[in-house]
Scaffold this motif. Sequence first.
Motif, PDB file in Angstrom:
ATOM      1  N   THR A  38       2.275 147.424  78.156  1.00 47.04           N
ATOM      2  CA  THR A  38       1.969 146.228  78.943  1.00 47.04           C
ATOM      3  C   THR A  38       2.067 146.462  80.448  1.00 47.04           C
ATOM      4  OG1 THR A  38       4.261 145.452  78.818  1.00 47.04           O
ATOM      5  CG2 THR A  38       2.748 144.704  77.077  1.00 47.04           C
ATOM      6  N   GLY A  45      -2.493 140.501  83.113  1.00 41.15           N
ATOM      7  CA  GLY A  45      -3.266 139.274  82.913  1.00 41.15           C
ATOM      8  C   GLY A  45      -4.502 139.210  83.788  1.00 41.15           C
ATOM      9  N   HIS A  46      -4.346 139.604  85.050  1.00 36.89           N
ATOM     10  CA  HIS A  46      -5.469 139.588  85.988  1.00 36.89           C
ATOM     11  C   HIS A  46      -6.599 140.486  85.501  1.00 36.89           C
ATOM     12  CE1 HIS A  46      -7.631 139.592  89.811  1.00 36.89           C
ATOM     13  NE2 HIS A  46      -7.754 140.899  89.631  1.00 36.89           N
ATOM     14  N   SER A  49      -8.350 139.325  82.247  1.00 37.08           N
ATOM     15  CA  SER A  49      -9.275 138.227  82.535  1.00 37.08           C
ATOM     16  C   SER A  49     -10.557 138.738  83.198  1.00 37.08           C
ATOM     17  CB  SER A  49      -8.579 137.206  83.433  1.00 37.08           C
ATOM     18  OG  SER A  49      -9.466 136.177  83.782  1.00 37.08           O
ATOM     19  N   ASP A  54      -9.449 138.556  76.067  1.00 34.30           N
ATOM     20  CA  ASP A  54      -8.536 137.449  75.804  1.00 34.30           C
ATOM     21  C   ASP A  54      -7.318 137.995  75.062  1.00 34.30           C
ATOM     22  OD1 ASP A  54      -7.246 135.082  75.234  1.00 34.30           O
ATOM     23  OD2 ASP A  54      -8.838 134.306  73.928  1.00 34.30           O
ATOM     24  N   LEU A  55      -6.196 138.096  75.763  1.00 32.64           N
ATOM     25  CA  LEU A  55      -4.987 138.652  75.158  1.00 32.64           C
ATOM     26  C   LEU A  55      -4.502 137.823  73.974  1.00 32.64           C
ATOM     27  CD1 LEU A  55      -3.007 139.721  78.362  1.00 32.64           C
ATOM     28  CD2 LEU A  55      -4.354 141.169  76.822  1.00 32.64           C
ATOM     29  N   GLY A  73       5.360 144.015  81.315  1.00 32.78           N
ATOM     30  CA  GLY A  73       4.373 142.961  81.094  1.00 32.78           C
ATOM     31  C   GLY A  73       4.552 142.242  79.770  1.00 32.78           C
ATOM     32  N   HIS A  76       4.499 138.250  79.632  1.00 35.26           N
ATOM     33  CA  HIS A  76       3.154 137.691  79.736  1.00 35.26           C
ATOM     34  C   HIS A  76       2.392 137.893  78.423  1.00 35.26           C
ATOM     35  CE1 HIS A  76      -0.574 136.375  81.567  1.00 35.26           C
ATOM     36  NE2 HIS A  76      -1.151 137.420  80.995  1.00 35.26           N
ATOM     37  N   ALA A  77       2.498 139.088  77.870  1.00 27.86           N
ATOM     38  CA  ALA A  77       1.783 139.386  76.628  1.00 27.86           C
ATOM     39  C   ALA A  77       2.254 138.475  75.489  1.00 27.86           C
ATOM     40  CB  ALA A  77       1.982 140.852  76.249  1.00 27.86           C
ATOM     41  N   GLN A  80       0.839 134.989  75.896  1.00 24.18           N
ATOM     42  CA  GLN A  80      -0.593 134.934  75.626  1.00 24.18           C
ATOM     43  C   GLN A  80      -0.920 135.146  74.157  1.00 24.18           C
ATOM     44  OE1 GLN A  80      -2.963 134.053  77.976  1.00 24.18           O
ATOM     45  NE2 GLN A  80      -1.053 133.577  79.026  1.00 24.18           N
TER      46      GLN A  80
END
Length: 140
Positions: A38, A45-46, A49, A54-55, A73, A76-77, A80
């Motif tokens: 990650t 994420g940036h 996208s 799409d995670l 990361g 965030h993962a 999502q």
Amino acid sequence: MISLTVLSENTVRSAGLLGEHGLSYWLDTGSHRVLFDTGQGMALGHNASRLGIDLAGADAIVLSHGHYDHVSGLPHALKQSPGAALWFHPAAWAFVTAPDSQRTTDSGVSSLEPGATSTPESGLFSPNPAGAGAKGGFVG
């Protein structure tokens, strides 16, 4: 068709993407999607996208080892793709679950998120590969 997309890496060759020390790959086999590492989390994420990934579609998240530039990361993962199975190297488990005072850039992440706790009982992680089940477990 199988595709491998670099989501995060030290260098960037495309306008609009972010580079960072670390690594993250998106593997899509057509029937399964895997987030492999990650990165540090600033670019994940940036870049996903910007690349049209799409995670939330991840079937699994795999953490290769317990260095900050491969696992930071993760918060965030997980936000999502909460339904993804999580597979990780034992050092990643030690890194993620270490108290903040024992985490360093070589052995742990700064935190999953403020106030977050992860335990083997939560179903997200398992320190026992024999009991890992469908939600994930150890690799390596």
